[in-house]
Write an enzyme that holds these catalytic residues in place. Sequence first.
Site, PDB file in Angstrom:
ATOM      1  N   TYR A 124       0.816  -1.220   0.000  1.00 46.59           N
ATOM      2  CA  TYR A 124       0.000   0.000   0.000  1.00 46.59           C
ATOM      3  C   TYR A 124       0.851   1.273   0.000  1.00 46.59           C
ATOM      4  O   TYR A 124       0.322   2.369   0.111  1.00 46.59           O
ATOM      5  CB  TYR A 124      -0.897   0.030   1.243  1.00 46.59           C
ATOM      6  CG  TYR A 124      -2.071  -0.923   1.222  1.00 46.59           C
ATOM      7  CD1 TYR A 124      -1.882  -2.298   1.336  1.00 46.59           C
ATOM      8  CD2 TYR A 124      -3.375  -0.448   1.121  1.00 46.59           C
ATOM      9  CE1 TYR A 124      -2.962  -3.166   1.354  1.00 46.59           C
ATOM     10  CE2 TYR A 124      -4.456  -1.310   1.132  1.00 46.59           C
ATOM     11  CZ  TYR A 124      -4.242  -2.674   1.245  1.00 46.59           C
ATOM     12  OH  TYR A 124      -5.311  -3.530   1.263  1.00 46.59           O
TER      13      TYR A 124
ATOM     14  N   LYS B 285       5.586 -13.618   5.579  1.00 48.56           N
ATOM     15  CA  LYS B 285       5.896 -14.571   4.501  1.00 48.56           C
ATOM     16  C   LYS B 285       7.416 -14.607   4.379  1.00 48.56           C
ATOM     17  O   LYS B 285       7.992 -14.392   3.311  1.00 48.56           O
ATOM     18  CB  LYS B 285       5.195 -14.102   3.207  1.00 48.56           C
ATOM     19  CG  LYS B 285       5.275 -15.049   2.047  1.00 48.56           C
ATOM     20  CD  LYS B 285       4.358 -16.245   2.138  1.00 48.56           C
ATOM     21  CE  LYS B 285       4.612 -17.200   0.993  1.00 48.56           C
ATOM     22  NZ  LYS B 285       3.921 -18.495   1.141  1.00 48.56           N
TER      23      LYS B 285
ATOM     24  N   ASP C  52       0.093 -17.994   4.683  1.00 47.62           N
ATOM     25  CA  ASP C  52      -0.762 -19.011   4.039  1.00 47.62           C
ATOM     26  C   ASP C  52      -1.262 -20.026   5.070  1.00 47.62           C
ATOM     27  O   ASP C  52      -2.463 -20.307   5.171  1.00 47.62           O
ATOM     28  CB  ASP C  52      -0.057 -19.692   2.845  1.00 47.62           C
ATOM     29  CG  ASP C  52       1.392 -20.083   3.108  1.00 47.62           C
ATOM     30  OD1 ASP C  52       1.914 -19.793   4.211  1.00 47.62           O
ATOM     31  OD2 ASP C  52       2.009 -20.703   2.214  1.00 47.62           O
TER      32      ASP C  52
ATOM     33  N   ASP D 257      -5.250  -6.940   5.993  1.00 43.78           N
ATOM     34  CA  ASP D 257      -6.508  -6.626   5.302  1.00 43.78           C
ATOM     35  C   ASP D 257      -7.287  -7.926   5.054  1.00 43.78           C
ATOM     36  O   ASP D 257      -8.478  -8.025   5.360  1.00 43.78           O
ATOM     37  CB  ASP D 257      -6.174  -5.944   3.963  1.00 43.78           C
ATOM     38  CG  ASP D 257      -7.424  -5.634   3.159  1.00 43.78           C
ATOM     39  OD1 ASP D 257      -8.408  -5.143   3.752  1.00 43.78           O
ATOM     40  OD2 ASP D 257      -7.432  -5.891   1.940  1.00 43.78           O
TER      41      ASP D 257
ATOM     42  N   ASP E 258     -11.004  -9.751   7.248  1.00 47.50           N
ATOM     43  CA  ASP E 258     -12.330 -10.096   6.697  1.00 47.50           C
ATOM     44  C   ASP E 258     -12.640 -11.568   6.948  1.00 47.50           C
ATOM     45  O   ASP E 258     -13.780 -11.939   7.263  1.00 47.50           O
ATOM     46  CB  ASP E 258     -12.397  -9.822   5.187  1.00 47.50           C
ATOM     47  CG  ASP E 258     -12.659  -8.354   4.861  1.00 47.50           C
ATOM     48  OD1 ASP E 258     -12.192  -7.484   5.624  1.00 47.50           O
ATOM     49  OD2 ASP E 258     -13.333  -8.072   3.848  1.00 47.50           O
TER      50      ASP E 258
HETATM   51  C1  IPM Z   1     -10.049  -1.886   4.488  1.00 45.07           C
HETATM   52  C2  IPM Z   1     -10.324  -1.704   3.010  1.00 45.07           C
HETATM   53  C3  IPM Z   1      -9.277  -0.786   2.401  1.00 45.07           C
HETATM   54  C4  IPM Z   1      -7.925  -1.494   2.490  1.00 45.07           C
HETATM   55  C5  IPM Z   1      -9.516  -0.332   0.961  1.00 45.07           C
HETATM   56  C6  IPM Z   1     -10.914   0.137   0.702  1.00 45.07           C
HETATM   57  C7  IPM Z   1      -8.534   0.738   0.581  1.00 45.07           C
HETATM   58  O1  IPM Z   1     -10.393  -2.921   2.367  1.00 45.07           O
HETATM   59  O2  IPM Z   1      -9.984  -0.888   5.219  1.00 45.07           O
HETATM   60  O3  IPM Z   1      -9.938  -3.033   4.938  1.00 45.07           O
HETATM   61  O4  IPM Z   1      -7.569  -2.281   1.600  1.00 45.07           O
HETATM   62  O5  IPM Z   1      -7.226  -1.251   3.454  1.00 45.07           O
HETATM   63 MN    MN Z   2     -10.407  -4.646   3.722  1.00 44.58          MN
END
Ligand code: IPM
Ligand code: MN
Length: 355
Positions: A138, A185, A217, A241, A245
């Site tokens: 990023y 990694k 992984d 990230d 999720d």
């Molecule tokens: C998050 C989102 C962001 C990221 C995107 C929208 C830039 O997925 O905050 O988890 O990848 O960090």
């Molecule tokens: Mn995200």
Amino acid sequence: MKIKIALTKGDGIGPEVVNEGIKILKVISDYTDLEVEFQEAPAGGNVWKETGESLPKKSIDIIKNSDVLLFGAIGLPNIPQGVAESAILRLRQELDLFVNLRPIKLYRSLKEQCPLKDEFVGEGIDFTIIRENTEGLYANVGGFLKDEVAVNSMVYTKNGCERILRYAYEFAKTHKHTKITSVDKANILKPSQMWRNIFKQIGDEYPNLEQENYYIDAFCQWIIRKPYAFETVVTGNLFGDIISDEAAFLVGSLGMASSGNIHPGKVSMYEPIHGSAPDIAGKEIANPIGTILSIKLMMEESIRKPKIGIKIEKAVELALDEGRTKDIDNYKLKTLSTSQMGDLIANKLKQELKS
Ligand code: IPM
Ligand code: MN
Ligand code: NAD
């Protein structure tokens, strides 16, 4: 005490969930010694369509002059890739929000929403992912060459690794954790090799914390196989990230997960981890709890009122015993709209703050 809160509602379900967050903040303003003042700082895809900029200077100025930012979500289909999302990345860079704190907790009443067998849940799921938030893939080092070559470099700096790893060790220590887990990694990637060395070096200063390393992984399966085993998990930007999720689904829904984008002592940004969810936008079914629990984090990490944070969490737990939004619904309980869920939590919080 007066606090100035900037609000970025954003796109899709962003405004729907932030409006429920505002209800919670108004209850805090009415029932505690905090006096909350709001100012909107628009950003995202809709603003880009109107002005050609996804984060207008006026919004950045408002945010920089506030104590904290409450952020909804941004992103629209049918606009150029990345245009809306770049606003978040700019905020993380310009405010140097190097910590992304992402708690993952399975609430008692949501146990039946967890997709895992009981033996995998063990004594319960309660860990915090600490994601490095300004570097890695990023860092925005890269570009295109004639639509034929596309590059993003994974940039880790010594200073960037040191500050997030030290933050994670201190977090584990203050939360009385027994163990800290680093995910990388290092079998392949040079930046991860430097990260792992620094994790070990700083670890020498924390002999009472058990230290463990996983490759990303394999960690993706351990997080499903033994989520009860983790307490503080520290990792790089993209890995954090993705696993956040995955982990959010273990505790019920992406709509449940909160986050703080933090630079200790400076203006920080609190937001649910989910996106603008175009598939459900405008239907009034989005779960506002990720946003409301982000306000809990805001109270703890920026406003330094941890007791209010505990009461917000209690209000959420009590509300979950009575009703649910569609993503976590249960045939025995009422299915609530976004604003009904927000009202229920706001009422529970009023009672908690009065007692
Ligand atoms: C998050 C989102 C962001 C990221 C995107 C929208 C830039 O997925 O905050 O988890 O990848 O960090
Ligand atoms: Mn995200
Ligand atoms: P998403 O998180 O928006 O949605 C993924 C799935 O989870 C969808 O089915 C959605 O309906 C569901 N979901 C998400 N939040 C929910 C909630 N509060 N209640 C109930 N269900 C919920 O991810 P996506 O669809 O991959 O991305 C949509 C847009 O959001 C993209 O433009 C993406 O870049 C952006 N995005 C923004 C942020 C942010 O603003 N912080 C974070 C992630 C993604």
